[in-house]
Write an enzyme that holds these catalytic residues in place. Structure first.
Site, PDB file in Angstrom:
ATOM      1  CB  SER A   1      -0.915   0.086   1.267  1.00 29.13           C
ATOM      2  OG  SER A   1      -1.352   1.353   1.802  1.00 29.13           O
TER       3      SER A   1
ATOM      4  CE1 TYR B   1      -4.547  -1.862   4.480  1.00 27.06           C
ATOM      5  CE2 TYR B   1      -3.585  -0.242   4.604  1.00 27.06           C
ATOM      6  CZ  TYR B   1      -4.006  -0.754   3.546  1.00 27.06           C
ATOM      7  OH  TYR B   1      -4.074  -1.362   2.201  1.00 27.06           O
TER       8      TYR B   1
END
Length: 308
Positions: A188, A201
């Site tokens: 990401s 995350y």
């Protein structure tokens, strides 16, 4: 996959609903957003780079994984994919087969080691080997770090980071037996630059960069390339759910999505489509970049390129 944080989500909810007014007016509001652009149309490749290749995809019942599974199948791959939601998995399997592709859905939860092992072994049994792996499954829980429970932290790390470790652990022996192959891991843009509410995350996705670099070194002599895909914020069910918009009409979500893009993605001014990111996964997995391993392909519309 990237997501919006809590403050941004609340701002978008207000902006989106306000811009829409009523659902009937939402589509007009989308057109009025300054700088909003339509995603590029991703045409399935005609080269059939994966003819007769066996491709495994985790987390393919929606979003980037689903888009990638469809593109792999269109280019000739025999695709085995997993996800936790059986109804979604069967639907994607049917969609691919109805389009003339070959795919098999196998239910698996990447947090469960035996599920991962069984998924890989069943896929190899069905298709007779393994050539390409896209390890894509991921989740996010967004709160300030001290507000996360240990169980929530473990769930994100267990899915996004440990799940990839387990996948490669069971995929690698089959790729070695095949004489080489390609592994792509979905990280990401939060691995590069992140924002409030994303501690678990961001930690997981940044950890994947180290895992990819180490795995690339581990398996280079076996002819296995390992690379990371770095998507920016992508218009997927995951992002929509994190934005608190999963139950809103599509037109209202479109207002929120486009407002976020014009404010947060310099240059392109929009979120990516799942197909645009999936195209990057296929590029990394193919033989088009034979000298690339232990590295990252960033597809974020310029978001991190201008980060402070």
């Amino acid at each position: 996959m990237d997501e919006t944080n809590g403050k941004t989500r609340r701002r978008l909810l207000v902006a989106g609903v306000g811009a829409a007014g009523v659902v009937a007016g939402a589509v007009g509001a989308v057109a009025a957003i300054r700088g909003a652009q339509a995603p590029a149309v991703v045409e399935p490749g005609a080269a059939r780079r994966f003819e007769n290749k066996v491709v495994l995809v985790t987390g393919a019942t929606s979003g980037i994984g689903r888009a990638a599974a469809k593109l792999f199948a269109h280019e000739g791959a025999r695709v085995a994919f997993c996800g936790r939601r059986e109804d979604r998995g069967r639907a994607v399997e049917k969609e691919i087969r109805d389009a003339g592709g070959e795919a098999t859905y196998i239910r698996a939860d990447v947090r469960v080691e035996e599920d991962v092992r069984a998924f890989v072994e069943q896929a190899v049994s069905v298709y007779g080997g393994l050539d390409v792996c896209l390890n894509n499954a991921g989740i996010s829980i967004e709160r300030r770090l001290h507000e996360l429970s240990a169980a929530e932290w473990d769930d994100v790390i267990g899915t996004d980071l440990r799940g990839v470790f387990l996948a490669i652990k069971y995929q690698a022996p089959h790729l070695i037996e095949r004489g080489g192959g390609s592994i792509v891991v979905t990280s990401s843009s939060n691995a590069v630059v992140t924002s409030p509410g994303r501690a678990a995350y961001a930690a997981a996705k940044r950890g994947l960069i180290g895992l990819v670099q180490a795995a690339a070194a581990d398996y280079a002599e076996d002819g296995i390339r390992v690379n990371a895909l770095i998507p920016g914020t992508t218009d997927t069910e995951l992002v929509r759910r994190l934005a608190g918009a999963i139950d809103l009409p599509d037109a209202a979500w479109a207002v929120m999505r486009d407002a976020w893009g014009t404010s947060n993605v310099p240059g392109m001014g929009r979120m990516a489509s799942a197909e645009e990111i999936a195209a990057g996964a296929l590029l990394l997995a193919s033989g088009d970049l034979p000298y690339m391993t232990g590295n990252q392909l960033v597809l974020d519309g310029g978001k991190t390129g201008r980060a402070a």
